[in-house]
Design a protein around this motif. Structure first.
Motif, PDB file in Angstrom:
ATOM      1  N   MET A 165      75.344  60.212 -89.683  1.00 45.33           N
ATOM      2  CA  MET A 165      73.988  60.670 -89.513  1.00 45.33           C
ATOM      3  C   MET A 165      73.903  62.098 -89.990  1.00 45.33           C
ATOM      4  SD  MET A 165      71.762  60.365 -86.128  1.00 45.33           S
ATOM      5  CE  MET A 165      71.384  61.945 -85.452  1.00 45.33           C
TER       6      MET A 165
ATOM      7  N   ASP B 144      70.248  65.649 -87.159  1.00 44.30           N
ATOM      8  CA  ASP B 144      70.374  65.437 -85.731  1.00 44.30           C
ATOM      9  C   ASP B 144      69.368  66.246 -84.930  1.00 44.30           C
ATOM     10  OD1 ASP B 144      71.486  67.884 -86.161  1.00 44.30           O
ATOM     11  OD2 ASP B 144      73.411  67.425 -85.251  1.00 44.30           O
TER      12      ASP B 144
ATOM     13  N   LEU C  52      67.343  65.154 -81.318  1.00 42.25           N
ATOM     14  CA  LEU C  52      68.259  64.286 -80.580  1.00 42.25           C
ATOM     15  C   LEU C  52      68.991  65.104 -79.517  1.00 42.25           C
ATOM     16  CD1 LEU C  52      69.891  62.316 -83.523  1.00 42.25           C
ATOM     17  CD2 LEU C  52      68.030  61.575 -82.053  1.00 42.25           C
TER      18      LEU C  52
ATOM     19  N   ARG D  46      69.241  57.088 -80.292  1.00 42.47           N
ATOM     20  CA  ARG D  46      69.702  56.930 -81.661  1.00 42.47           C
ATOM     21  C   ARG D  46      71.173  56.527 -81.624  1.00 42.47           C
ATOM     22  NH1 ARG D  46      67.056  56.638 -86.267  1.00 42.47           N
ATOM     23  NH2 ARG D  46      65.864  58.460 -85.729  1.00 42.47           N
TER      24      ARG D  46
ATOM     25  N   LEU E  53      74.661  56.729 -83.102  1.00 39.25           N
ATOM     26  CA  LEU E  53      75.298  57.775 -83.898  1.00 39.25           C
ATOM     27  C   LEU E  53      76.444  57.297 -84.778  1.00 39.25           C
ATOM     28  CD1 LEU E  53      75.454  60.553 -81.150  1.00 39.25           C
ATOM     29  CD2 LEU E  53      73.727  60.249 -82.957  1.00 39.25           C
TER      30      LEU E  53
ATOM     31  N   GLU F 151      69.509  51.510 -85.887  1.00 41.75           N
ATOM     32  CA  GLU F 151      69.559  52.955 -85.714  1.00 41.75           C
ATOM     33  C   GLU F 151      69.035  53.413 -84.365  1.00 41.75           C
ATOM     34  OE1 GLU F 151      67.518  54.754 -88.966  1.00 41.75           O
ATOM     35  OE2 GLU F 151      69.004  54.089 -90.429  1.00 41.75           O
ATOM     36  N   THR F 152      68.159  52.621 -83.743  1.00 42.60           N
ATOM     37  CA  THR F 152      67.544  53.006 -82.482  1.00 42.60           C
ATOM     38  C   THR F 152      67.621  51.853 -81.499  1.00 42.60           C
ATOM     39  OG1 THR F 152      66.005  54.424 -83.690  1.00 42.60           O
ATOM     40  CG2 THR F 152      65.440  53.915 -81.427  1.00 42.60           C
TER      41      THR F 152
ATOM     42  N   LEU G 169      75.701  57.410 -78.576  1.00 41.80           N
ATOM     43  CA  LEU G 169      74.242  57.436 -78.509  1.00 41.80           C
ATOM     44  C   LEU G 169      73.744  58.849 -78.252  1.00 41.80           C
ATOM     45  CD1 LEU G 169      73.863  54.444 -76.033  1.00 41.80           C
ATOM     46  CD2 LEU G 169      73.536  54.351 -78.515  1.00 41.80           C
TER      47      LEU G 169
ATOM     48  N   CYS H 280      66.536  60.241 -78.120  1.00 43.52           N
ATOM     49  CA  CYS H 280      65.508  60.656 -79.065  1.00 43.52           C
ATOM     50  C   CYS H 280      64.514  61.500 -78.301  1.00 43.52           C
ATOM     51  CB  CYS H 280      64.802  59.444 -79.668  1.00 43.52           C
ATOM     52  SG  CYS H 280      65.855  58.388 -80.666  1.00 43.52           S
TER      53      CYS H 280
END
Length: 87
Positions: free
Chosen positions: A1, A4, A7, A23, A25, A44-45, A78, A81
């Protein structure tokens, strides 16, 4: 990623996580014994289903559009978000 911002890394003792978006990671999320998480490839989420990490440092999570598809993921894979998802 590569990006960031927006996050917040999860802590092993963090509480109040249920229902939050997180998110992923890592490219291939795993549980506490390194078994692959049962998530769609490239996800991704996820939505966190537990209030806090369990004694094995995992959280139950699921894809945002599939709450029946829960799986365990190690908390440090993780990040919360901070920004709400765009509608």
């Amino acid at each position: 990623m590569s990006e960031d911002h927006g996050l917040t890394p999860l802590r092993y003792d963090q509480r109040g996580l249920r229902g939050n978006l997180a998110r992923v990671l890592v490219a291939e999320p795993t549980d506490e014994i390194d078994w692959p998480a049962a998530l769609p490839p490239g996800i991704e989420t996820v939505v966190i289903a537990d209030d806090e990490p369990n004694p094995h440092h995992t959280l139950r999570v699921h894809p945002p559009d599939d709450p029946a598809r829960t799986t365990l993921v190690v908390f440090d894979q993780l990040a919360l978000c901070d920004d709400p998802p765009e509608a």
